[in-house]
Design an enzyme around this catalytic site. Structure first.
Site, PDB file in Angstrom:
ATOM      1  N   CYS A  92     -29.475  57.452  27.804  1.00 53.32           N
ATOM      2  CA  CYS A  92     -30.745  57.136  28.446  1.00 53.32           C
ATOM      3  C   CYS A  92     -30.386  56.559  29.808  1.00 53.32           C
ATOM      4  CB  CYS A  92     -31.521  56.112  27.622  1.00 53.32           C
ATOM      5  SG  CYS A  92     -32.972  55.473  28.468  1.00 53.32           S
ATOM      6  N   THR A  93     -31.115  57.001  30.817  1.00 51.51           N
ATOM      7  CA  THR A  93     -30.684  56.639  32.172  1.00 51.51           C
ATOM      8  C   THR A  93     -30.882  55.159  32.520  1.00 51.51           C
ATOM      9  OG1 THR A  93     -32.741  57.701  32.808  1.00 51.51           O
ATOM     10  CG2 THR A  93     -30.713  58.856  33.304  1.00 51.51           C
ATOM     11  N   HIS A  94     -31.612  54.433  31.686  1.00 55.76           N
ATOM     12  CA  HIS A  94     -31.735  52.985  31.931  1.00 55.76           C
ATOM     13  C   HIS A  94     -30.478  52.235  31.479  1.00 55.76           C
ATOM     14  CE1 HIS A  94     -35.969  53.903  32.315  1.00 55.76           C
ATOM     15  NE2 HIS A  94     -36.284  52.645  32.529  1.00 55.76           N
ATOM     16  N   ASP A 118     -36.804  62.122  37.127  1.00 52.83           N
ATOM     17  CA  ASP A 118     -36.753  61.244  35.954  1.00 52.83           C
ATOM     18  C   ASP A 118     -38.178  60.855  35.576  1.00 52.83           C
ATOM     19  OD1 ASP A 118     -35.448  59.582  33.955  1.00 52.83           O
ATOM     20  OD2 ASP A 118     -36.187  57.885  35.109  1.00 52.83           O
ATOM     21  N   SER A 119     -38.326  60.379  34.350  1.00 50.80           N
ATOM     22  CA  SER A 119     -39.641  59.927  33.901  1.00 50.80           C
ATOM     23  C   SER A 119     -40.103  58.693  34.688  1.00 50.80           C
ATOM     24  CB  SER A 119     -39.587  59.596  32.410  1.00 50.80           C
ATOM     25  OG  SER A 119     -38.572  58.645  32.163  1.00 50.80           O
ATOM     26  N   TYR A 177     -41.367  58.680  28.539  1.00 46.95           N
ATOM     27  CA  TYR A 177     -41.388  59.991  27.901  1.00 46.95           C
ATOM     28  C   TYR A 177     -40.771  59.919  26.492  1.00 46.95           C
ATOM     29  CZ  TYR A 177     -42.214  62.614  32.326  1.00 46.95           C
ATOM     30  OH  TYR A 177     -42.719  63.151  33.494  1.00 46.95           O
ATOM     31  N   GLY A 178     -39.953  58.899  26.290  1.00 49.39           N
ATOM     32  CA  GLY A 178     -39.138  58.816  25.074  1.00 49.39           C
ATOM     33  C   GLY A 178     -39.923  58.691  23.788  1.00 49.39           C
ATOM     34  N   CYS A 220     -33.010  62.598  33.370  1.00 55.63           N
ATOM     35  CA  CYS A 220     -33.688  61.937  32.259  1.00 55.63           C
ATOM     36  C   CYS A 220     -33.154  62.606  31.001  1.00 55.63           C
ATOM     37  CB  CYS A 220     -35.192  62.148  32.384  1.00 55.63           C
ATOM     38  SG  CYS A 220     -36.144  61.494  31.003  1.00 55.63           S
ATOM     39  N   ASN A 221     -32.591  61.806  30.118  1.00 55.11           N
ATOM     40  CA  ASN A 221     -32.027  62.375  28.893  1.00 55.11           C
ATOM     41  C   ASN A 221     -33.099  63.023  28.038  1.00 55.11           C
ATOM     42  OD1 ASN A 221     -28.962  61.445  28.301  1.00 55.11           O
ATOM     43  ND2 ASN A 221     -29.992  59.996  29.654  1.00 55.11           N
ATOM     44  N   GLU A 252     -36.482  47.450  32.583  1.00 55.65           N
ATOM     45  CA  GLU A 252     -37.589  47.460  33.547  1.00 55.65           C
ATOM     46  C   GLU A 252     -38.028  46.042  33.911  1.00 55.65           C
ATOM     47  OE1 GLU A 252     -40.449  50.522  33.110  1.00 55.65           O
ATOM     48  OE2 GLU A 252     -38.778  51.936  33.157  1.00 55.65           O
TER      49      GLU A 252
HETATM   50  N1  DGL Z   1     -35.442  58.123  31.516  1.00 54.37           N
HETATM   51  C1  DGL Z   1     -35.599  58.219  30.099  1.00 54.37           C
HETATM   52  C2  DGL Z   1     -34.341  58.820  29.460  1.00 54.37           C
HETATM   53  O1  DGL Z   1     -33.281  58.904  30.064  1.00 54.37           O
HETATM   54  C3  DGL Z   1     -35.904  56.876  29.458  1.00 54.37           C
HETATM   55  C4  DGL Z   1     -37.272  56.328  29.748  1.00 54.37           C
HETATM   56  C5  DGL Z   1     -38.401  57.047  29.045  1.00 54.37           C
HETATM   57  O2  DGL Z   1     -38.600  56.883  27.834  1.00 54.37           O
HETATM   58  O3  DGL Z   1     -39.093  57.796  29.731  1.00 54.37           O
HETATM   59  O4  DGL Z   1     -34.400  59.247  28.336  1.00 54.37           O
END
Ligand code: DGL
Length: 248
Positions: free
Chosen positions: A180-182, A7-8, A39-40, A70-71, A150
């Protein structure tokens, strides 16, 4: 079975939580690119490059499968990661599409997808669902939810304001993809906003469903070995893992 989960940052821990619940792996190696998150808000070339670097990282371990938890990476870099990997690479977007199709039988159902800017701009969920005949789709980038999670803001005025900001014009959907995984950490509050009338699709549960369907894995590893790595401050990632996986 030894799996690498990428994941990011810390969000992919929600996917690890689902993997642990279903006891699918003997060993889980998690890598969060905490030095370069988020990453988004990045462009495709950067996301692809980071994805390929994660594949290289996992080459240090003798793993059987990489799960892109990570999506954003799943939406942009899966193909390139597969070209560079020597084991299968699966992502949460294709799993989420499949889980939605399994859960939502009526093709005319109103499906709402939320995620980072990059995930929403990629239209990856929309393409996947349109191919399966779902046409009543709407999307919204909801990036503010990432820093709220976060900061561990899981309720209260700031979260309510963000929910209102993003959802005030949205008609209650039949299903909502937490792209999104959050976002699973805000599951209860999002569900409550839509008066608990919306079915939520969660990346972690979707991956478990996908693994069981495509890889015929069984629930048999009671106490998997867990290793956490991060490109910056791994201690902080390990602390969050402890909290999210076991306390929350
Ligand atoms: N983990 C990222 C996702 O699932 C979200 C956080 C990011 O922007 O890196 O898209």
């Amino acid at each position: 079975m030894k799996v690498g989960v990428f994941d990011s940052g810390i969000g992919g821990l929600t996917v690890v939580k689902s993997l642990l619940k279903h006891k699918l792996f003997e060993e889980i190696i998690y890598f969060g690119d905490t030095a370069r998150v988020p990453y988004g808000s990045k462009d495709k070339n950067t996301i692809v490059r980071y994805g390929i670097e994660a594949v290289e990282f996992f080459k240090n371990f003798d793993i059987d499968l990489i799960i892109v938890a990570c999506n954003t990476v799943s939406a942009y870099a899966l193909e390139e990661m597969r070209e560079n990997a020597s084991c299968p690479v699966i992502g949460v977007v294709e799993a989420g599409v499949l889980a939605t199709a399994n859960a939502v039988s009526k093709k005319s159902s109103n499906i709402f997808i939320i995620g980072t800017k990059a995930t929403i701009n990629s239209k990856a969920y929309e393409h996947g669902l349109k191919n399966l005949g779902y046409n009543c789709l709407s999307t919204k980038a909801t990036p503010l939810f990432v820093p709220l999670v976060e900061e561990e803001i899981f309720e209260g005025a700031i979260l309510n304001a963000a929910l209102e900001h993003y959802f005030k014009d949205v008609t209650t959907p039949d299903a909502l993809i937490l792209g999104c995984t959050h976002f699973p950490l805000l599951e209860k509050q999002i569900s409550k906003y839509f008066e608990n009338r919306t079915m939520l699709i969660h990346s972690g549960d979707a991956i478990v469903e996908y693994l069981k369907e495509k890889f015929t894995l069984q629930e048999k590893f009671e106490e998997p070995e867990l290793k956490f790595f991060a490109s910056e401050n791994p201690e902080s990632l390990r602390k969050t893992a402890q909290k999210w996986l076991y306390d929350k």
